[in-house]
Design an enzyme around this catalytic site. Structure first.
Site, mmCIF file in Angstrom:
data_model
loop_
_atom_site.group_PDB
_atom_site.id
_atom_site.type_symbol
_atom_site.label_atom_id
_atom_site.label_comp_id
_atom_site.label_asym_id
_atom_site.label_seq_id
_atom_site.Cartn_x
_atom_site.Cartn_y
_atom_site.Cartn_z
ATOM 1 N N ASN A 60 0.832 -1.209 0.000
ATOM 2 C CA ASN A 60 0.000 0.000 0.000
ATOM 3 C C ASN A 60 0.865 1.257 0.000
ATOM 4 O O ASN A 60 0.567 2.237 -0.690
ATOM 5 C CB ASN A 60 -0.899 0.035 1.237
ATOM 6 C CG ASN A 60 -2.085 -0.901 1.136
ATOM 7 O OD1 ASN A 60 -2.348 -1.479 0.080
ATOM 8 N ND2 ASN A 60 -2.807 -1.058 2.223
ATOM 9 N N ARG A 391 -11.736 -4.013 -14.075
ATOM 10 C CA ARG A 391 -10.674 -4.969 -13.746
ATOM 11 C C ARG A 391 -11.273 -6.365 -13.789
ATOM 12 O O ARG A 391 -12.373 -6.587 -13.300
ATOM 13 C CB ARG A 391 -10.121 -4.743 -12.334
ATOM 14 C CG ARG A 391 -9.518 -3.380 -12.073
ATOM 15 C CD ARG A 391 -8.883 -3.326 -10.678
ATOM 16 N NE ARG A 391 -8.694 -1.974 -10.207
ATOM 17 C CZ ARG A 391 -7.674 -1.191 -10.543
ATOM 18 N NH1 ARG A 391 -6.747 -1.645 -11.362
ATOM 19 N NH2 ARG A 391 -7.585 0.045 -10.063
ATOM 20 N N ARG A 421 -5.965 1.813 -13.214
ATOM 21 C CA ARG A 421 -4.577 1.923 -12.766
ATOM 22 C C ARG A 421 -3.961 0.572 -12.421
ATOM 23 O O ARG A 421 -4.523 -0.211 -11.659
ATOM 24 C CB ARG A 421 -4.488 2.858 -11.558
ATOM 25 C CG ARG A 421 -3.040 3.147 -11.150
ATOM 26 C CD ARG A 421 -3.001 4.105 -9.992
ATOM 27 N NE ARG A 421 -3.412 5.449 -10.381
ATOM 28 C CZ ARG A 421 -4.239 6.209 -9.671
ATOM 29 N NH1 ARG A 421 -4.760 5.757 -8.563
ATOM 30 N NH2 ARG A 421 -4.553 7.421 -10.087
ATOM 31 N N HIS A 451 -16.211 3.489 -14.759
ATOM 32 C CA HIS A 451 -16.034 2.749 -13.507
ATOM 33 C C HIS A 451 -17.317 2.038 -13.083
ATOM 34 O O HIS A 451 -17.322 1.261 -12.134
ATOM 35 C CB HIS A 451 -15.574 3.733 -12.417
ATOM 36 C CG HIS A 451 -15.044 3.089 -11.187
ATOM 37 N ND1 HIS A 451 -15.682 3.170 -9.963
ATOM 38 C CD2 HIS A 451 -13.933 2.348 -10.972
ATOM 39 C CE1 HIS A 451 -14.990 2.513 -9.052
ATOM 40 N NE2 HIS A 451 -13.921 2.007 -9.637
ATOM 41 N N TYR A 484 -13.067 -9.285 -1.403
ATOM 42 C CA TYR A 484 -13.592 -7.918 -1.377
ATOM 43 C C TYR A 484 -15.077 -8.001 -1.046
ATOM 44 O O TYR A 484 -15.797 -8.812 -1.635
ATOM 45 C CB TYR A 484 -13.474 -7.242 -2.751
ATOM 46 C CG TYR A 484 -12.116 -6.687 -3.113
ATOM 47 C CD1 TYR A 484 -10.944 -7.264 -2.649
ATOM 48 C CD2 TYR A 484 -12.009 -5.599 -3.962
ATOM 49 C CE1 TYR A 484 -9.705 -6.755 -3.010
ATOM 50 C CE2 TYR A 484 -10.775 -5.082 -4.336
ATOM 51 C CZ TYR A 484 -9.626 -5.674 -3.856
ATOM 52 O OH TYR A 484 -8.407 -5.169 -4.218
ATOM 53 N N ARG A 580 -13.807 3.008 4.713
ATOM 54 C CA ARG A 580 -12.643 2.125 4.827
ATOM 55 C C ARG A 580 -11.332 2.896 4.891
ATOM 56 O O ARG A 580 -10.476 2.631 5.715
ATOM 57 C CB ARG A 580 -12.589 1.168 3.631
ATOM 58 C CG ARG A 580 -11.441 0.150 3.731
ATOM 59 C CD ARG A 580 -11.243 -0.595 2.442
ATOM 60 N NE ARG A 580 -10.508 0.170 1.450
ATOM 61 C CZ ARG A 580 -10.641 0.035 0.144
ATOM 62 N NH1 ARG A 580 -11.526 -0.808 -0.342
ATOM 63 N NH2 ARG A 580 -9.928 0.761 -0.689
ATOM 64 N N HIS A 608 -15.411 -2.981 0.546
ATOM 65 C CA HIS A 608 -15.435 -2.341 -0.764
ATOM 66 C C HIS A 608 -16.835 -1.888 -1.172
ATOM 67 O O HIS A 608 -16.988 -1.153 -2.146
ATOM 68 C CB HIS A 608 -14.869 -3.321 -1.799
ATOM 69 C CG HIS A 608 -14.485 -2.703 -3.097
ATOM 70 N ND1 HIS A 608 -15.186 -2.910 -4.269
ATOM 71 C CD2 HIS A 608 -13.455 -1.874 -3.429
ATOM 72 C CE1 HIS A 608 -14.612 -2.246 -5.257
ATOM 73 N NE2 HIS A 608 -13.567 -1.613 -4.785
#
Length: 699
Positions: A60, A391, A421, A451, A484, A580, A608
């Site tokens: 991270n 993704r 990304r 997205h 997630y 989060r 998430h």
């Protein structure tokens, strides 16, 4: 819910533009990393999982420097007077980031040496230091070096004919001090050695050849250190120290100058490993002279230099978790359930036609989402499939189903976000694969990342067409769906299907914005819609009626929404935020945010889900969404928030949120200064993720 007192005469005016009311987003992200690292110190968590949390906190931090710090550095160069929401300019931010990041890194290595390594050793999982190698181990290491490493290592002696090599982003490197002269009479005194990226960073010592334990490991860096003199025949190695450089990895694509988005992204990808240097990690035993030499070479400041006591690529220690077969030191495997409506009915379209179906991952399996697309691919009555992909995994069964559908002659359209990304390369490859099968592939809208998580299936039933949709808060990624937390909704609601179809038309064609029935969509109606709903709660509170807002998101940063929540708090609206990661809003400030609570849940699964709840005078509204409370989500992305209208499903979501608000063990409560305090149970321990695993477990 009980009514609140009349707050129509509230509080003296407070300027909500005051920077003191906001917390720096970069520091808030570092606070999140502190919470992740705290999991590595929690004795209630299995040992190898704790090691995993330590490594996650390190990876991270890598991304934090690659993206966030890189952007602050750029801002300092471009416009040093611009300030963040808390009033700090870029230079001031870099200073406070440096202080906090150095503390975090020091704690990471303390956890490694004082907790992880000794406790792993107690379980006979050992990292063998060079000074502790037996003769057998030393012989094996030497053989391994000669056979596996030496043939592919290419040290570079620094002189006028051998300039300083280009150092790859986050690669393991060594700076070596030498004496003596080589065959040509040269010696600048220094050489650079880059460890090939394909090599594992942790090597398991074979028990039968080294006489050690089953789980004895050595670091690749230790092997190179021990044998480095063999790379410089006839010269003497004085010192050898490992270092690693982190670079700006954010892609820059000029939206105004793009003719071909695919070519533009491909061109930028080639440069990602060689962006500007933003951080250097180096062995703490390295001399000050050498540290200064490298820092000057990379053009970085003292607060970007990290002297570390251990491997510079600490996140790669994560390899151990997969190499050690010790189920007792890992989480007990969890088997996700499948909703009864789908497990009983083999025809998904018949089941969805009867009623909306909500999935809560990873407590409920992602398999029904895959099956939905698979059935669409083989059903002769399905004419078209449209899907967004942000993704996904390279071997995704969803991709295989889409390919099968296209080959069967169905109209298949996929909107792939090339600029997701760190998944850009994978998405470019995926786009080519789909196009080869005659799938209609588009890359969304230049300037706006796509997205939203949407899949639309058009089915001919009799003489009519019927839309079936799946909308989600997370990606179409079967692997990440196992850890997630996300919601996914199946529906055949006519208006919802019409909305999804309109959004796909926007993404694939040209035309004006069309009015949607149920969806709130960025960049057009989501921000306005949320603001209006917050204002509605304020009006309810002023009239003395029940007023409450619950947001569960990953980040809260967008300025106007934060100010709206402050106004809501001032009016007496109860505001519960389950965030989060980043939160720039400060709770508990007298006269501003006394009615706001911010909590963060850190546990086995990565939180998430994005959910927005409004009390609405007792007629509660519940939305799930792909969007966080950030400017980019509201104004620079295509996002979708979808209502949960079925009474049973709405009650389920509200019950789930109640569990999050009851958590007294995994919850961290944000203080008004931006720090977090972990909840301490006063009675029975209540962990939301454990509770939901029990609720949804296969019976």
């Amino acid at each position: 819910m009980t009514e609140t007192k009349d707050n129509s005469d509230v509080i003296e005016e407070v300027s909500l533009d005051n920077p003191a009311l906001y917390y720096n987003r970069e520091l808030s992200l570092l606070e999140f990393n502190d919470r992740v690292l705290a999991q590595a110190k929690d004795e209630n968590i299995p040992l190898l999982e704790r090691l995993n949390y330590l490594c996650i906190s390190c990876s991270n931090l890598d991304e934090f420097y690659e993206v966030r710090v890189a952007s602050v550095i750029q801002m300092a160069e471009m416009d040093p007077h611009v300030t963040a929401c808390d009033g700090l300019n870029a230079e001031e931010q870099l200073k406070v980031i440096g202080v906090k990041a150095h503390k975090l890194v020091s704690e990471q290595y303390r956890v490694l040496h004082d907790l992880m390594i000794p406790q792993l050793a107690e379980e006979k999982i050992r990292f063998i230091r060079r000074g502790d190698w037996t003769d057998q181990q030393r012989q094996w290491v030497k053989k391994f070096f000669h056979e596996e490493l030496q043939p592919i290592l290419s040290p570079v002696g620094l002189d006028s004919a051998h300039p300083f090599p280009r150092i790859l982003n986050k690669s393991l490197n060594f700076i070596i001090s030498l004496t003596g002269k080589d065959a040509f009479g040269r010696n600048s005194g220094r050489a650079i050695l880059q460890a090939p990226r394909a090599l594992p960073r942790i090597i398991r010592l074979p028990k039968e050849e080294t006489g050690g334990g089953e789980y004895d490991f050595v670091f690749l860096s230790s092997i190179i250190h021990s044998c480095v003199d063999e790379l410089f025949n006839g010269m003497t190695v004085k010192n050898c120290h490992q270092f690693r450089v982190t670079r700006n990895s954010d892609l820059y694509v000029d939206d105004d100058a793009i003719d071909d988005l695919l070519n533009a992204v491909e061109g930028e990808l080639a440069m990602r490993n060689y962006g500007d240097e933003v951080r250097m990690e180096i062995d703490s035993k390295c001399s000050e002279e050498t540290v200064n030499f490298l820092a000057a070479r990379f053009g970085i400041t003292d607060d970007q230099v990290f002297l570390v006591n251990g491997p510079v690529n600490l996140s790669r220690v994560q390899e151990i978790v997969g190499l050690v077969d010790r189920p007792d030191l890992k989480f007990i495997p969890y088997k996700a359930s499948i909703p009864a409506q789908l497990s009983r009915n083999k025809n998904y379209f018949a089941a969805i036609k009867k009623q909306d179906i909500l999935l809560h991952h990873p407590y409920e399996s992602f398999a029904p989402v895959v099956e939905f697309v698979r059935q669409a691919a083989v059903d002769p009555d399905i004419l078209a499939i449209k899907q967004t992909l942000y993704r996904t995994s390279s071997d995704s069964p969803i991709i295989n189903a889409l390919l099968k559908a296209a080959r069967a002659g169905k109209e298949v359209t996929v909107v792939i976000e090339l600029r997701a990304r760190f998944d850009e390369k994978a998405n470019i490859t995926l786009a080519a694969k789909l196009q080869d099968a005659a799938v209609n592939v588009v890359y969304g809208v230049v300037g706006y990342k796509t997205h939203a998580k949407m899949c639309l299936v058009v089915r001919k039933e009799g003489k009519k067409f019927k839309d079936y949709v799946h909308l989600g808060t997370g990606n179409y990624h079967p692997k990440t769906a196992q850890f997630y937390t996300d919601y996914g909704l199946f529906s055949s609601n006519k208006e919802l299907g019409e909305d999804v179809r309109k959004v796909f038309v926007q993404l694939t064609s040209l035309g004006k914005v069309t009015k949607l029935n149920k969806l709130l969509q960025s960049p057009f109606t989501l921000h306005k819609g949320l603001m209006a709903k917050v204002e509605r709660e304020i009006e309810f509170a002023k009239k003395g009626k029940a007023a409450k807002i619950i947001f569960k998101v990953n980040s809260v940063v967008e300025g106007k929404l934060m100010q709206a929540l402050y106004r809501a708090s001032q009016a007496g609206v109860e505001v519960k935020l389950i965030v989060r990661g980043i939160c720039s809003l400060r709770p508990g400030i007298k006269g501003v945010s006394e009615n706001i609570e911010v909590r963060s849940i850190i546990g086995r699964f990565l939180e998430h889900t994005r959910v927005y709840v409004f009390e609405n005078g007792g007629n509660q509204e519940v939305y799930a969404a792909s969007a966080d409370m950030m400017s980019r989500n509201m104004f620079r992305r295509v996002e979708a928030a979808f209502p949960i209208e079925n009474k049973q499903l709405k009650a389920r979501v509200l019950s789930d949120l109640d569990c999050y608000l009851k958590d007294n063990s995994q919850a961290w409560i944000m203080q008004s200064d931006g720090s977090y305090v972990q909840s301490v149970p006063e009675g029975d321990v209540f962990r939301v993720q454990n509770e939901l695993m029990e609720q949804y477990a296969v019976k």
